[in-house]
Design a protein around this motif. Structure first.
Motif, PDB file in Angstrom:
ATOM      1  N   VAL A 146      52.146  49.452  41.495  1.00 19.36           N
ATOM      2  CA  VAL A 146      52.309  48.352  41.959  1.00 19.36           C
ATOM      3  C   VAL A 146      50.842  47.933  42.436  1.00 19.36           C
ATOM      4  O   VAL A 146      50.284  46.787  42.457  1.00 19.36           O
ATOM      5  CB  VAL A 146      53.319  48.237  43.307  1.00 19.36           C
ATOM      6  N   GLU A 147      50.157  49.194  42.794  1.00 25.49           N
ATOM      7  CA  GLU A 147      48.659  48.984  43.226  1.00 25.49           C
ATOM      8  C   GLU A 147      48.054  48.475  41.814  1.00 25.49           C
ATOM      9  O   GLU A 147      47.271  47.630  41.771  1.00 25.49           O
ATOM     10  CB  GLU A 147      48.230  50.299  43.490  1.00 25.49           C
ATOM     11  N   THR A 148      48.274  48.862  40.654  1.00 24.26           N
ATOM     12  CA  THR A 148      47.782  48.418  39.329  1.00 24.26           C
ATOM     13  C   THR A 148      48.127  47.006  39.250  1.00 24.26           C
ATOM     14  O   THR A 148      47.220  46.194  38.696  1.00 24.26           O
ATOM     15  CB  THR A 148      48.330  49.460  38.210  1.00 24.26           C
ATOM     16  N   ILE A 149      49.257  46.515  39.356  1.00 26.71           N
ATOM     17  CA  ILE A 149      49.677  45.335  39.313  1.00 26.71           C
ATOM     18  C   ILE A 149      48.718  44.351  40.254  1.00 26.71           C
ATOM     19  O   ILE A 149      48.525  43.194  39.758  1.00 26.71           O
ATOM     20  CB  ILE A 149      51.286  44.960  39.452  1.00 26.71           C
ATOM     21  N   LEU A 150      48.783  44.725  41.247  1.00 24.72           N
ATOM     22  CA  LEU A 150      47.931  43.712  42.303  1.00 24.72           C
ATOM     23  C   LEU A 150      46.567  43.933  41.962  1.00 24.72           C
ATOM     24  O   LEU A 150      45.816  42.860  42.016  1.00 24.72           O
ATOM     25  CB  LEU A 150      48.114  44.803  43.769  1.00 24.72           C
ATOM     26  N   THR A 151      45.855  44.968  41.216  1.00 23.03           N
ATOM     27  CA  THR A 151      44.649  44.943  41.248  1.00 23.03           C
ATOM     28  C   THR A 151      44.453  44.016  39.712  1.00 23.03           C
ATOM     29  O   THR A 151      43.562  43.038  39.895  1.00 23.03           O
ATOM     30  CB  THR A 151      44.300  46.227  40.595  1.00 23.03           C
ATOM     31  N   ILE A 152      45.236  44.028  38.706  1.00 24.10           N
ATOM     32  CA  ILE A 152      45.412  43.098  37.555  1.00 24.10           C
ATOM     33  C   ILE A 152      45.289  41.718  38.188  1.00 24.10           C
ATOM     34  O   ILE A 152      44.825  40.652  37.656  1.00 24.10           O
ATOM     35  CB  ILE A 152      46.378  43.625  36.666  1.00 24.10           C
ATOM     36  N   GLY A 153      46.348  41.414  39.185  1.00 24.30           N
ATOM     37  CA  GLY A 153      46.489  40.019  39.364  1.00 24.30           C
ATOM     38  C   GLY A 153      45.371  39.614  40.286  1.00 24.30           C
ATOM     39  O   GLY A 153      44.851  38.381  40.088  1.00 24.30           O
ATOM     40  N   PHE A 154      44.751  40.468  41.297  1.00 21.25           N
ATOM     41  CA  PHE A 154      43.533  39.811  41.898  1.00 21.25           C
ATOM     42  C   PHE A 154      42.318  39.722  40.900  1.00 21.25           C
ATOM     43  O   PHE A 154      41.754  38.703  41.100  1.00 21.25           O
ATOM     44  CB  PHE A 154      43.085  41.033  42.791  1.00 21.25           C
ATOM     45  N   TYR A 155      42.106  40.416  40.020  1.00 23.74           N
ATOM     46  CA  TYR A 155      41.065  40.156  39.158  1.00 23.74           C
ATOM     47  C   TYR A 155      41.382  39.249  38.016  1.00 23.74           C
ATOM     48  O   TYR A 155      40.169  38.403  37.358  1.00 23.74           O
ATOM     49  CB  TYR A 155      40.546  41.459  38.420  1.00 23.74           C
ATOM     50  N   MET A 156      42.498  38.858  37.839  1.00 19.28           N
ATOM     51  CA  MET A 156      42.759  37.591  36.848  1.00 19.28           C
ATOM     52  C   MET A 156      42.385  36.332  37.609  1.00 19.28           C
ATOM     53  O   MET A 156      41.937  35.610  37.143  1.00 19.28           O
ATOM     54  CB  MET A 156      44.320  37.469  36.603  1.00 19.28           C
ATOM     55  N   MET A 157      42.802  36.388  38.821  1.00 18.09           N
ATOM     56  CA  MET A 157      42.599  35.204  39.863  1.00 18.09           C
ATOM     57  C   MET A 157      40.813  35.204  39.878  1.00 18.09           C
ATOM     58  O   MET A 157      40.399  34.212  39.809  1.00 18.09           O
ATOM     59  CB  MET A 157      42.994  35.682  41.289  1.00 18.09           C
ATOM     60  N   ALA A 158      40.274  36.284  40.097  1.00 12.65           N
ATOM     61  CA  ALA A 158      38.697  36.265  40.103  1.00 12.65           C
ATOM     62  C   ALA A 158      38.131  35.701  39.084  1.00 12.65           C
ATOM     63  O   ALA A 158      37.247  34.648  38.949  1.00 12.65           O
ATOM     64  CB  ALA A 158      38.383  37.575  40.561  1.00 12.65           C
ATOM     65  N   ALA A 159      38.680  36.065  37.734  1.00 16.97           N
ATOM     66  CA  ALA A 159      38.320  35.459  36.464  1.00 16.97           C
ATOM     67  C   ALA A 159      38.357  34.001  36.324  1.00 16.97           C
ATOM     68  O   ALA A 159      37.564  33.190  35.922  1.00 16.97           O
ATOM     69  CB  ALA A 159      38.772  36.246  35.243  1.00 16.97           C
ATOM     70  N   ARG A 160      39.494  33.624  36.798  1.00 18.66           N
ATOM     71  CA  ARG A 160      39.943  32.120  36.703  1.00 18.66           C
ATOM     72  C   ARG A 160      39.078  31.461  37.781  1.00 18.66           C
ATOM     73  O   ARG A 160      38.536  30.439  37.624  1.00 18.66           O
ATOM     74  CB  ARG A 160      41.419  31.783  37.127  1.00 18.66           C
ATOM     75  N   ILE A 161      38.787  31.861  38.821  1.00 19.55           N
ATOM     76  CA  ILE A 161      38.008  31.277  39.634  1.00 19.55           C
ATOM     77  C   ILE A 161      36.421  31.171  39.245  1.00 19.55           C
ATOM     78  O   ILE A 161      35.874  29.804  39.013  1.00 19.55           O
ATOM     79  CB  ILE A 161      37.627  31.944  41.177  1.00 19.55           C
TER      80      ILE A 161
END
Length: 183
Positions: A146-161
């Motif tokens: 789950v921490e891996t999924i949270l990391t993936i999602g956070f950095y997907m958001m960062a890339a989109r920003i």
């Protein structure tokens, strides 16, 4: 120059101004995120937690972040996280392999290959294949998955920003942010 303007820092709420002023490095991503002033503090806390408090191994976390940046085309995060990845034990061969999308390269361990495959599937398909999740769970606890999924999602958001707003690229900050989180 960024496509979306940075906020006037002086006009932001005091809590946001203070957080920006106390940041170990004045990165453009933080300035851009401050446009969403009510989200700024929770976002930076989540990012800080991902970088400093997870059970997930730091080297594995950084390989996952680089994989997200590669798949997403997140140049800003790639520039910032390559030095961090190296500092926590990733090798230049691993960074180069991710850059080439060679996740089956011999420089990766089984857990690293499983994590990179998992990351690629989550980014590209929203959910990883059942077999991929089961393979990852041979190596990681449910918490780490789950921490891996949270990391993936956070950095997907960062890339989109950063990509959508055309956030100006900063030179690599190295480990300054991580070092500040350890204090």
């Amino acid at each position: 120059m960024s496509l979306v303007p940075y906020p006037d820092i002086a006009s932001l709420p005091e809590e946001v101004r203070t957080a920006i002023a106390q940041a170990p490095v004045q990165l453009n991503i933080f300035k851009m995120m401050a446009n969403a002033e009510t989200c700024f503090i929770p976002l930076t806390r989540l990012g800080g937690t991902i970088l400093s408090r997870q059970k997930l191994d730091a080297r594995l976390r950084e390989l996952v972040i680089l994989m997200v940046a590669k798949v997403e085309g997140g140049e800003y995060e790639w520039i910032q996280h390559v030095p961090i990845a190296i500092s926590v034990g990733a090798t230049q061969a691993q960074v180069d392999a991710i850059q080439r999308s060679a996740i089956d390269a011999p420089c990766f361990s089984e857990v690293e290959r499983a994590s990179l495959r998992f990351t690629e599937e989550v980014v590209n398909r929203v959910k990883a294949e059942e077999a991929t999740v089961k393979e990852l769970m041979k190596f990681l606890s449910p918490r780490e998955v789950v921490e891996t999924i949270l990391t993936i999602g956070f950095y997907m958001m960062a890339a989109r920003i950063t990509e959508t707003t055309r956030t100006d690229l900063d030179p690599p900050a190295g480990t300054k942010v991580i070092d500040a989180l350890r204090r």
